[in-house]
Design a protein around this motif. Sequence first.
Motif, mmCIF file in Angstrom:
data_model
loop_
_atom_site.group_PDB
_atom_site.id
_atom_site.type_symbol
_atom_site.label_atom_id
_atom_site.label_comp_id
_atom_site.label_asym_id
_atom_site.label_seq_id
_atom_site.Cartn_x
_atom_site.Cartn_y
_atom_site.Cartn_z
ATOM 1 N N VAL A 48 -2.815 -51.928 -31.749
ATOM 2 C CA VAL A 48 -3.213 -50.815 -31.685
ATOM 3 C C VAL A 48 -3.620 -50.785 -33.421
ATOM 4 N N ASN A 49 -2.755 -51.830 -34.651
ATOM 5 C CA ASN A 49 -3.207 -51.420 -35.742
ATOM 6 C C ASN A 49 -5.272 -52.064 -36.204
ATOM 7 N N LYS A 50 -5.023 -52.433 -35.404
ATOM 8 C CA LYS A 50 -6.777 -53.048 -35.412
ATOM 9 C C LYS A 50 -7.842 -52.118 -35.209
ATOM 10 N N TYR A 51 -7.783 -51.166 -33.575
ATOM 11 C CA TYR A 51 -8.402 -49.973 -33.380
ATOM 12 C C TYR A 51 -7.841 -49.153 -34.169
ATOM 13 N N GLY A 52 -7.021 -48.886 -34.599
ATOM 14 C CA GLY A 52 -6.432 -47.824 -35.438
ATOM 15 C C GLY A 52 -7.264 -47.788 -36.651
ATOM 16 N N ALA A 53 -7.779 -48.993 -37.316
ATOM 17 C CA ALA A 53 -8.311 -49.137 -38.737
ATOM 18 C C ALA A 53 -9.871 -48.763 -38.537
ATOM 19 N N LEU A 54 -10.350 -48.852 -37.631
ATOM 20 C CA LEU A 54 -11.370 -48.530 -37.163
ATOM 21 C C LEU A 54 -12.253 -46.892 -36.691
ATOM 22 N N GLY A 55 -10.903 -46.609 -36.309
ATOM 23 C CA GLY A 55 -10.670 -45.002 -36.487
ATOM 24 C C GLY A 55 -11.149 -44.625 -34.952
ATOM 25 N N ASP A 58 -8.135 -43.489 -29.822
ATOM 26 C CA ASP A 58 -7.021 -43.832 -28.714
ATOM 27 C C ASP A 58 -6.567 -44.890 -28.041
ATOM 28 N N VAL A 59 -5.781 -44.731 -29.923
ATOM 29 C CA VAL A 59 -5.282 -45.786 -29.129
ATOM 30 C C VAL A 59 -3.497 -45.893 -28.479
ATOM 31 N N ASP A 60 -3.417 -45.172 -28.141
ATOM 32 C CA ASP A 60 -2.128 -44.498 -28.004
ATOM 33 C C ASP A 60 -2.352 -44.866 -26.645
ATOM 34 N N ARG A 61 -3.475 -45.136 -25.488
ATOM 35 C CA ARG A 61 -4.109 -45.784 -24.098
ATOM 36 C C ARG A 61 -3.845 -47.217 -24.392
ATOM 37 N N ILE A 62 -3.447 -48.069 -25.519
ATOM 38 C CA ILE A 62 -3.190 -49.362 -25.065
ATOM 39 C C ILE A 62 -1.887 -49.283 -24.636
ATOM 40 N N GLU A 63 -1.604 -50.686 -24.004
ATOM 41 C CA GLU A 63 -0.736 -50.860 -23.055
ATOM 42 C C GLU A 63 -0.029 -52.056 -23.365
ATOM 43 N N PRO A 64 1.437 -52.037 -22.921
ATOM 44 C CA PRO A 64 1.368 -53.413 -24.006
ATOM 45 C C PRO A 64 0.934 -54.911 -22.794
#
Length: 172
Positions: A48-55, A58-64
């Motif tokens: 979430v942190n990595k891809y959120g920082a890349l803009g 859909d980071v809410d689709r990242i699952e456990p």
Amino acid sequence: MTRQEIIRRCFNRNDSVLELGASYSPIAPKSDGWNVTVVDHASQAELVNKYGALGIKDVDRIEPVDFVWQGAALTQLIPAAMHGTFDGLIASHVGEHLPDLIGFLQDAAVLLKPDGRIALALPDKRVCFDFFQPLTMTGDLLAAHTEARVRHQRRTFFNQAAYFVTNNNKDG
């Protein structure tokens, strides 16, 4: 059919599926009722942190993430009690990152049931950032397996940087 439907068409939600590198775009999401074990290179929070920082939106689709994979053989990462229990394995845009594709396929044979299925989605270099990349030849795969590589060679990193292209400043 969508890309996801094409990849998962030989599986159903009740199958025990191992999905590698789902990242922010899972093919068989737990949230949609899939019986999936997720393997990725980082934990859910780290992704979430990595891809959120890349803009990525859909980071809410990242699952456990069930297992964090950092280069060891999959058969060492996945507990022996789970070997031979998976109906299927999905890996979308993962194969090109594996330094030993043959070793990966051998691990998959151990993890899957005898009638297990693999769905690999590999990039089409004709229409992505790898357009100018040299082809990987069968001899390259055999050498990587013979040498039991767990990391790519330096030339791989050079080639990625030297031959990477964009389309109007967008990857792929």
